[in-house]
Design a protein around this motif. Structure first.
Motif, PDB file in Angstrom:
ATOM      1  N   PRO A  15       0.719  -1.192   0.058  1.00  0.00           N
ATOM      2  CA  PRO A  15      -0.026  -0.098  -0.068  1.00  0.00           C
ATOM      3  C   PRO A  15       1.037   1.314   0.129  1.00  0.00           C
ATOM      4  N   ILE A  16       0.300   2.244  -0.380  1.00  0.00           N
ATOM      5  CA  ILE A  16       0.972   3.649  -0.610  1.00  0.00           C
ATOM      6  C   ILE A  16       0.262   4.533   0.431  1.00  0.00           C
ATOM      7  N   HIS A  17       1.413   5.455   1.198  1.00  0.00           N
ATOM      8  CA  HIS A  17       1.097   5.982   2.558  1.00  0.00           C
ATOM      9  C   HIS A  17       0.439   7.507   2.069  1.00  0.00           C
ATOM     10  N   TYR A  18      -0.931   7.713   2.471  1.00  0.00           N
ATOM     11  CA  TYR A  18      -1.582   8.984   2.226  1.00  0.00           C
ATOM     12  C   TYR A  18      -1.278   9.829   3.632  1.00  0.00           C
ATOM     13  N   PHE A  19      -1.177  11.178   3.644  1.00  0.00           N
ATOM     14  CA  PHE A  19      -1.349  11.920   4.777  1.00  0.00           C
ATOM     15  C   PHE A  19      -2.477  12.982   4.182  1.00  0.00           C
ATOM     16  N   SER A  59      -4.351  20.641  10.077  1.00  0.00           N
ATOM     17  CA  SER A  59      -3.940  21.973   9.720  1.00  0.00           C
ATOM     18  C   SER A  59      -2.818  22.111   8.819  1.00  0.00           C
ATOM     19  N   GLU A  60      -2.587  23.221   8.242  1.00  0.00           N
ATOM     20  CA  GLU A  60      -1.399  23.505   7.485  1.00  0.00           C
ATOM     21  C   GLU A  60      -0.161  23.357   8.504  1.00  0.00           C
ATOM     22  N   GLU A  61      -0.425  23.858   9.571  1.00  0.00           N
ATOM     23  CA  GLU A  61       0.952  23.721  10.680  1.00  0.00           C
ATOM     24  C   GLU A  61       1.541  22.404  10.733  1.00  0.00           C
ATOM     25  N   ASP A  62       0.385  21.254  10.517  1.00  0.00           N
ATOM     26  CA  ASP A  62       0.793  19.934  10.888  1.00  0.00           C
ATOM     27  C   ASP A  62       1.630  19.248   9.580  1.00  0.00           C
ATOM     28  N   VAL A  63       1.695  19.963   8.522  1.00  0.00           N
ATOM     29  CA  VAL A  63       2.335  19.381   7.252  1.00  0.00           C
ATOM     30  C   VAL A  63       3.951  19.627   7.358  1.00  0.00           C
ATOM     31  N   ASP A  64       4.589  18.357   7.939  1.00  0.00           N
ATOM     32  CA  ASP A  64       6.210  18.342   7.960  1.00  0.00           C
ATOM     33  C   ASP A  64       6.409  17.215   7.214  1.00  0.00           C
ATOM     34  N   THR A 117     -15.601   5.076  -4.060  1.00  0.00           N
ATOM     35  CA  THR A 117     -15.752   4.372  -5.206  1.00  0.00           C
ATOM     36  C   THR A 117     -14.357   4.464  -5.723  1.00  0.00           C
ATOM     37  N   ASN A 118     -13.328   5.001  -5.085  1.00  0.00           N
ATOM     38  CA  ASN A 118     -12.072   5.135  -5.438  1.00  0.00           C
ATOM     39  C   ASN A 118     -11.163   3.879  -5.343  1.00  0.00           C
ATOM     40  N   ALA A 119     -11.236   3.230  -6.327  1.00  0.00           N
ATOM     41  CA  ALA A 119     -10.370   1.903  -6.460  1.00  0.00           C
ATOM     42  C   ALA A 119      -8.879   2.447  -6.113  1.00  0.00           C
ATOM     43  N   THR A 120      -8.345   3.255  -6.540  1.00  0.00           N
ATOM     44  CA  THR A 120      -6.779   3.520  -6.289  1.00  0.00           C
ATOM     45  C   THR A 120      -6.596   3.631  -4.707  1.00  0.00           C
ATOM     46  N   GLU A 121      -7.575   3.972  -4.040  1.00  0.00           N
ATOM     47  CA  GLU A 121      -7.088   4.076  -2.574  1.00  0.00           C
ATOM     48  C   GLU A 121      -7.698   2.730  -1.796  1.00  0.00           C
ATOM     49  N   ASP A 122      -7.972   1.660  -2.360  1.00  0.00           N
ATOM     50  CA  ASP A 122      -8.262   0.420  -1.804  1.00  0.00           C
ATOM     51  C   ASP A 122      -7.040  -0.178  -1.133  1.00  0.00           C
ATOM     52  N   ASN A 123      -5.838   0.145  -1.567  1.00  0.00           N
ATOM     53  CA  ASN A 123      -4.679  -0.588  -1.032  1.00  0.00           C
ATOM     54  C   ASN A 123      -3.883   0.717  -0.455  1.00  0.00           C
ATOM     55  N   THR A 124      -4.332   1.422   0.707  1.00  0.00           N
ATOM     56  CA  THR A 124      -3.613   2.665   1.100  1.00  0.00           C
ATOM     57  C   THR A 124      -3.209   2.357   2.644  1.00  0.00           C
ATOM     58  N   ILE A 125      -2.506   3.388   3.258  1.00  0.00           N
ATOM     59  CA  ILE A 125      -2.390   3.538   4.477  1.00  0.00           C
ATOM     60  C   ILE A 125      -2.710   5.150   4.732  1.00  0.00           C
ATOM     61  N   ASN A 157       5.904  -2.598   5.589  1.00  0.00           N
ATOM     62  CA  ASN A 157       5.012  -3.171   4.815  1.00  0.00           C
ATOM     63  C   ASN A 157       4.120  -2.096   3.981  1.00  0.00           C
ATOM     64  N   CYS A 158       4.752  -0.549   3.703  1.00  0.00           N
ATOM     65  CA  CYS A 158       4.024   0.263   2.355  1.00  0.00           C
ATOM     66  C   CYS A 158       4.956   0.453   1.679  1.00  0.00           C
ATOM     67  N   VAL A 159       4.612   1.125   0.776  1.00  0.00           N
ATOM     68  CA  VAL A 159       5.700   1.678  -0.596  1.00  0.00           C
ATOM     69  C   VAL A 159       6.532   2.733   0.329  1.00  0.00           C
ATOM     70  N   ARG A 160       7.740   2.487   0.188  1.00  0.00           N
ATOM     71  CA  ARG A 160       8.681   3.420   1.165  1.00  0.00           C
ATOM     72  C   ARG A 160       9.399   4.606   0.181  1.00  0.00           C
ATOM     73  N   LYS A 161       9.282   4.328  -1.036  1.00  0.00           N
ATOM     74  CA  LYS A 161      10.007   5.531  -2.016  1.00  0.00           C
ATOM     75  C   LYS A 161       9.157   6.671  -1.958  1.00  0.00           C
ATOM     76  N   HIS A 162       7.831   6.752  -1.932  1.00  0.00           N
ATOM     77  CA  HIS A 162       6.929   7.902  -2.191  1.00  0.00           C
ATOM     78  C   HIS A 162       5.854   7.824  -1.190  1.00  0.00           C
ATOM     79  N   PHE A 163       5.268   9.184  -1.052  1.00  0.00           N
ATOM     80  CA  PHE A 163       4.101   8.974  -0.130  1.00  0.00           C
ATOM     81  C   PHE A 163       3.241  10.369  -0.782  1.00  0.00           C
ATOM     82  N   ILE A 164       1.930  10.434  -0.512  1.00  0.00           N
ATOM     83  CA  ILE A 164       1.230  11.334  -0.949  1.00  0.00           C
ATOM     84  C   ILE A 164       0.356  12.342   0.226  1.00  0.00           C
ATOM     85  N   VAL A 165       0.514  13.572  -0.104  1.00  0.00           N
ATOM     86  CA  VAL A 165      -0.116  14.297   0.583  1.00  0.00           C
ATOM     87  C   VAL A 165      -1.580  14.901   0.109  1.00  0.00           C
ATOM     88  N   ASN A 166      -2.644  14.931   0.704  1.00  0.00           N
ATOM     89  CA  ASN A 166      -3.790  15.324  -0.037  1.00  0.00           C
ATOM     90  C   ASN A 166      -4.540  16.393   0.771  1.00  0.00           C
TER      91      ASN A 166
END
Length: 297
Positions: free
Chosen positions: A6-10, A36-41, A22-30, A54-63
Motif C-alpha cells: 500500500p502507498i501512504h497518504y497524509f 491544519s497546514e501547520e501539521d504538514v511536515d 468508489t476510489n479503487a486507487t485507494e483500496d490499498n492505502t495507509i 509494509n508500505c511503499v517506502r519510496k514515495h508518499f502522498i499528501v492530499n
C-alpha cells in the motif's frame, strides 16, 4: 507475482478528496490525518513512512481537497503536484514502481513541447499525404486514423468481391461525417463514423484555408455548450476559425485558430465518435489528437 504494497497518504481531515468509496486507487492505502497546514511536515512524514516496512517506502502522498502532492521519501524537496483527475494513473504507477516523480516532471515538459504551434505558416496550402496540393472545390473524404486501416489491408479477396468502388474505399475504416442536433437539419456538427463518411472541400480566402461541407464552413462556437466543430454558411470570424496542422507523416490535426489544444475523437459507441476540442488534463497528458488523412474522391 508479489503483492503490491500500500502507498501512504497524509490527508487533511477537513478537505479530504481521496477517500471516496468508489476510489479503487485507494483500496490499498495507509492513511494518517492532519488537522491544519501547520501539521504538514514532510520530513516528519518521510520518517513515518520509512519506519513502516509494509508500505511503499519510496514515495508518499499528501492530499488536501483536490490537490495531491507526491513526495520522494529520501528527498522531500522532490515533489510533484497534481489534481484528482490524474490521481488514479499517477498514484498507481508510483505504487507499482513503474514511474517516479521525475517521470511526471519530464512528462510535463514533453507535454508543453507537444502542444500545437499556434503560428500560421505563410502561403499555407492544403495537401494530401503525398504532398500534392488540394485545389479549392476538389472533394475529398477525411479518414480518422486509429489503427483499423492496417486491418483492412489484410482482407480476403472473397470478402470484397462485388463491392462498389465507394464501398471498397470506406470499408473497415473510420471517417468524419456530419450530424445534426435537430430534425430540421440545423446545427450541423462533425462526428466520427465507421464504414462511410461525408465529402468535404476547401476554400481559400485572403490566404486562409477553410474546410467546408455542402457550402458551409467548419467553425467553433465559443458560446455553445459543447466543443464541437460546427458547419455554418457564414465565413468564420478569427475566433471561430479551425486551424490545420500537419503531422510528421503528412496527415492533419485540427485546433482552434491560434489555439494549443487539439481536436480529439472519443468513440462513445462502436460506430459513433464525438469530435471536438478536448482540454481535459488526462487527454492533454496521455491522449492523442485526432489525425485525419485526406482521401481524394
Amino acid at each position: 507475482m508479489a503483492e503490491q504494497k500500500p502507498i501512504h497518504y497524509f490527508v487533511y481531515s477537513k478537505g479530504s478528496d481521496s477517500l471516496g468509496l468508489t476510489n479503487a486507487t485507494e483500496d490499498n492505502t495507509i492513511v494518517k490525518y492532519f488537522d491544519s497546514e501547520e501539521d504538514v511536515d514532510l520530513t516528519k512524514f518521510a520518517e513515518i513512512v520509512k519506519n513502516k516496512p509494509n508500505c511503499v517506502r519510496k514515495h508518499f502522498i499528501v492530499n488536501k481537497g483536490d490537490e495531491y502532492r507526491a513526495v520522494e521519501t529520501d528527498n522531500v524537496k522532490n515533489t510533484y503536484v497534481f489534481s484528482g483527475r490524474l490521481k488514479y494513473r499517477i498514484v498507481s504507477k508510483l505504487a507499482a514502481g513503474t514511474a517516479t516523480i521525475d517521470t511526471f516532471i519530464e512528462e510535463d515538459k514533453r507535454l508543453e513541447e507537444g502542444f500545437a504551434k499556434p503560428e500560421r505558416q505563410p502561403g499555407f496550402k492544403l495537401r494530401d499525404t503525398n504532398g500534392e496540393i488540394i485545389p479549392d472545390g476538389i472533394t475529398f473524404a477525411l479518414q480518422i486514423l486509429r489503427g483499423r486501416e492496417e486491418e483492412s489491408d489484410e482482407e480476403d479477396e472473397e470478402e470484397t468481391e462485388g463491392l462498389s468502388k465507394d464501398e471498397l474505399l470506406y470499408r473497415n475504416k473510420d471517417w468524419v461525417g456530419v450530424n445534426s442536433f435537430m430534425n430540421d437539419g440545423k446545427d450541423h456538427f462533425l462526428c466520427g463514423q465507421v464504414d462511410g463518411g461525408d465529402s468535404f472541400e476547401c476554400e481559400t480566402i485572403d490566404n486562409i484555408v477553410y474546410l467546408k461541407y455542402d457550402g458551409g464552413y467548419f467553425y467553433f462556437d465559443n458560446d455553445a455548450e459543447t466543443n464541437d466543430i460546427f458547419i455554418g454558411k457564414a465565413v468564420p470570424t478569427k475566433e471561430q476559425r479551425v486551424q490545420i496542422h500537419y503531422s510528421d507523416d503528412g496527415d492533419i490535426c485540427l485546433t482552434g485558430w491560434g489555439g494549443r489544444v487539439y481536436v480529439a475523437c472519443e468513440w462513445v459507441k462502436c460506430s459513433y465518435g464525438a469530435i471536438g476540442l478536448d482540454d481535459r488534463e488526462e487527454q492533454l497528458r496521455w491522449g492523442s489528437p485526432m489525425k485525419l488523412r485526406i482521401v481524394r474522391l
